[in-house]
Design a protein around this motif. Sequence first.
Motif, short mmCIF file in Angstrom:
data_model
loop_
_atom_site.label_atom_id
_atom_site.label_comp_id
_atom_site.label_asym_id
_atom_site.label_seq_id
_atom_site.Cartn_x
_atom_site.Cartn_y
_atom_site.Cartn_z
N TYR A 341 -0.59 -2.78 4.38
CA TYR A 341 -0.29 -1.92 5.53
C TYR A 341 0.41 -0.65 5.05
CZ TYR A 341 -1.03 -6.12 8.43
OH TYR A 341 -1.54 -7.23 9.05
N TRP A 342 0.04 0.49 5.61
CA TRP A 342 0.72 1.73 5.26
C TRP A 342 2.01 1.88 6.06
CZ3 TRP A 342 2.57 5.98 7.86
CH2 TRP A 342 3.02 7.04 7.05
N THR A 343 3.06 2.32 5.40
CA THR A 343 4.29 2.75 6.06
C THR A 343 4.77 4.00 5.36
OG1 THR A 343 6.03 1.72 4.69
CG2 THR A 343 4.87 0.28 6.27
N SER A 344 5.70 4.70 5.97
CA SER A 344 6.23 5.93 5.36
C SER A 344 7.10 5.64 4.15
CB SER A 344 7.02 6.74 6.40
OG SER A 344 8.12 5.99 6.88
N MET A 345 7.40 4.37 3.88
CA MET A 345 8.13 3.98 2.67
C MET A 345 7.20 3.30 1.67
SD MET A 345 11.73 2.62 4.30
CE MET A 345 12.45 2.27 2.69
N GLY A 346 5.92 3.58 1.78
CA GLY A 346 4.95 3.00 0.87
C GLY A 346 4.19 1.86 1.51
N HIS A 347 3.18 1.35 0.82
CA HIS A 347 2.40 0.23 1.32
C HIS A 347 3.19 -1.07 1.17
CE1 HIS A 347 -0.94 3.13 0.91
NE2 HIS A 347 -1.50 2.41 1.86
N VAL A 348 3.19 -1.87 2.22
CA VAL A 348 3.81 -3.18 2.14
C VAL A 348 2.76 -4.21 1.73
CG1 VAL A 348 5.60 -2.63 3.82
CG2 VAL A 348 3.46 -3.65 4.62
N ARG A 349 3.25 -5.31 1.17
CA ARG A 349 2.38 -6.35 0.63
C ARG A 349 2.74 -7.68 1.27
NH1 ARG A 349 2.19 -7.87 -5.84
NH2 ARG A 349 0.27 -9.14 -5.82
#
Length: 726
Positions: A341-349
């Motif tokens: 998932y994209w977030t403004s703090m990078g992709h989460v896993r």
Amino acid sequence: MPLSERIRKLAEKFSGPSAEHSEQQTPPALPPRGEANSSEPPHQPLPAAVKRHSDAADPRLPWSVSDPRALLGGRVGTNSYPVNRRLVGASVACKPVPTNAWWQNLVLEQGDHPVVTTPYIVKCLDSAVVVCAPKPLVQETYVNSIWCDDWRVHIEGCSGHSVTAFDSLSATVEYRGETTAATVPLVRGAPYITVVFDSPALLSLSTVHAIIGVDGSHGSGSAVVRLNSGSTWLVTCDSPVELQQNGMSALVSSAPVVGAVRLALVSDGESPQALAALLSAKDTIPVGGAIDVTSNDDEAVFTVDWITQGSGPSDRLLMCALPHHQMALTDACWVDDVGKYWTSMGHVRAIRGSQWRWTETIEPLGFSGQNRLSAEDRAVLLEFVHADASSLPEDCSVLPQDPYFFGKAVARAMRIALIADEVGDAASCGLAVERAKSWLAPWVDGSNSDFLVYDDEWKGMVSTRGMTDPAADFGQGRYNDHHFHYGYFIYAAAALAKLCPEWLEEPGRREFFDLLARDYCDISDADEHFPFMRCFEFYEGHSIASGLFPFGDSRNQESTSEAINAYYAAFLYAQVTGRSQIAHYVRAILQLEARSSRVYWHLGDLTSDIYPDAFAKAQAVVGILWSSKADYTTWFGNNPEYIYGIQFLPYTPAMALLLKRQWVADIWPKFLEKVARDSETESWREMINLTYAVVDKEATKERTIKVTEHDDGNSASNSYYWIATV
């Protein structure tokens, strides 16, 4: 213009909440900041654990449990900005209410500003929960999250909502009405958004997009919904209902539902693997979490125990980890089928399991620098400390009267004292100590013009002016930047405790400084007079500076280096006053803050793939990190030297945790050298040049040895000491 003058302008430029996420935001000058089917499974209420004020049983010793009202006498008041008891449930309001939490927007103004749960952004309206799976808006100077009403879960017939429980990783929102009741556990990192209907209600979901397909073949109560935006969502219900399309953009249930309704973005579109992974976790619902920190001189172990409900086993729990988690988690069961998932703090896993654990390596740190002084450096410093100590004014009325700038001044004096002590100049050390003691006395006894008072409403120490004026002292009365402000005070107190311990033990003095440490760094729930770790955000691994001001981009922090200074100061203060358990805990927090700062603020330091290239290659730092935005700016201007410099000051031994040789060597020719050369003022130029000491000490000495205009928290002694000992 000097740093102090640039920042002073902030107090005159307040503005209201930020615009929505789809709009580019320039920061304001200051963050002001039917019956149920009998075949349905019985609804399980939220477990008692999530209804706690914060985490599980807490064995940590507090700084103190003394009542500030007794310690301060008449220096007690009630904040002009009251706790909104319509939005704050009674079970929360009876305890110290957080002021800088990730979910703070839920209890400010109308409670309808967004909060970032990661990977989603959520708004809690009085009649709906609105869910957004953000998409990026990328420019050279910012990475923003585009807000979109992807889904509204309608909760009709409710009179409002309130936060009724929280812990370090979650907040629970309850909706209540005559015919409807629902509970919304908002948990950091949950790939589902969950709404638990506590009483039967017809389910109604709507979206701004057109629904182009509903597939109900994945089990009773579940549907895969395709939208014309290109996204695919999974909707699941505890109740065995059929989910049907209603018109172009709505989804409704065939019968009333009770229990959990969950929504998840299928990040890889219609990927069978991603869908299967999400379906495997649909019955294991996170409702909270507990953080445990154990630390010694060498390492700190962070353990997260997620609290779950639902019919699924806890080991089926699916959560999402941020980049700094991904780097450090041990024995992790990654579920890459879910996608990223994209977030403004990078992709989460995605990660499987109800417990996370990682270790932070503790770097050596104390009052002195990383390296010993040479005889030559001692000789130079003897000249500097004599001149710097002699220039400290005897009359404290000429000093800044606000907590931030006064704090910088007194911390500066005690840096001079510590350096003088280390090089053997007892006279200069004694003079600086005497100045600091006389300056602090009015703050301790409350005889200064802007004395600190205990706020009996939000449970914290705030300035007199800040109690009634939200613009005063950089929003101090609204709990902006408390760790920045009080970190300087606590640093001075720690140095005094080292050099002049008898002064601190005079009646009322240690108690006063304990109050400031408790305000921003209260490590134990045993202290009922201050919130637990007011500023620190355990999921993101760094602090939140913004207080009781709602913003469209949610929470934020600007100066990572001042946050590091705050925990460095608290660590030293605990250590020198004989509180080793507190010292170890705070040292762990400090190490995590430093690493997260390097991940999210330092572009290309520990990782180069947090932000899109258009942003990441245009500069080397983030100026302000929001919950849903990375911004290349400051609150007080867009000059590059401000944006970089505010991430580097104050220069203390703790900056060695933040400024690493490889990173500075890489960004110096690309960015920093030009930023320093083009700086409008000598003091800002020095702030930039001092970074180069971790690469080349002698070259840095040449660049800074003749500086005469220093930042108001810095001195010639301190600059040279940093260069010589880093």
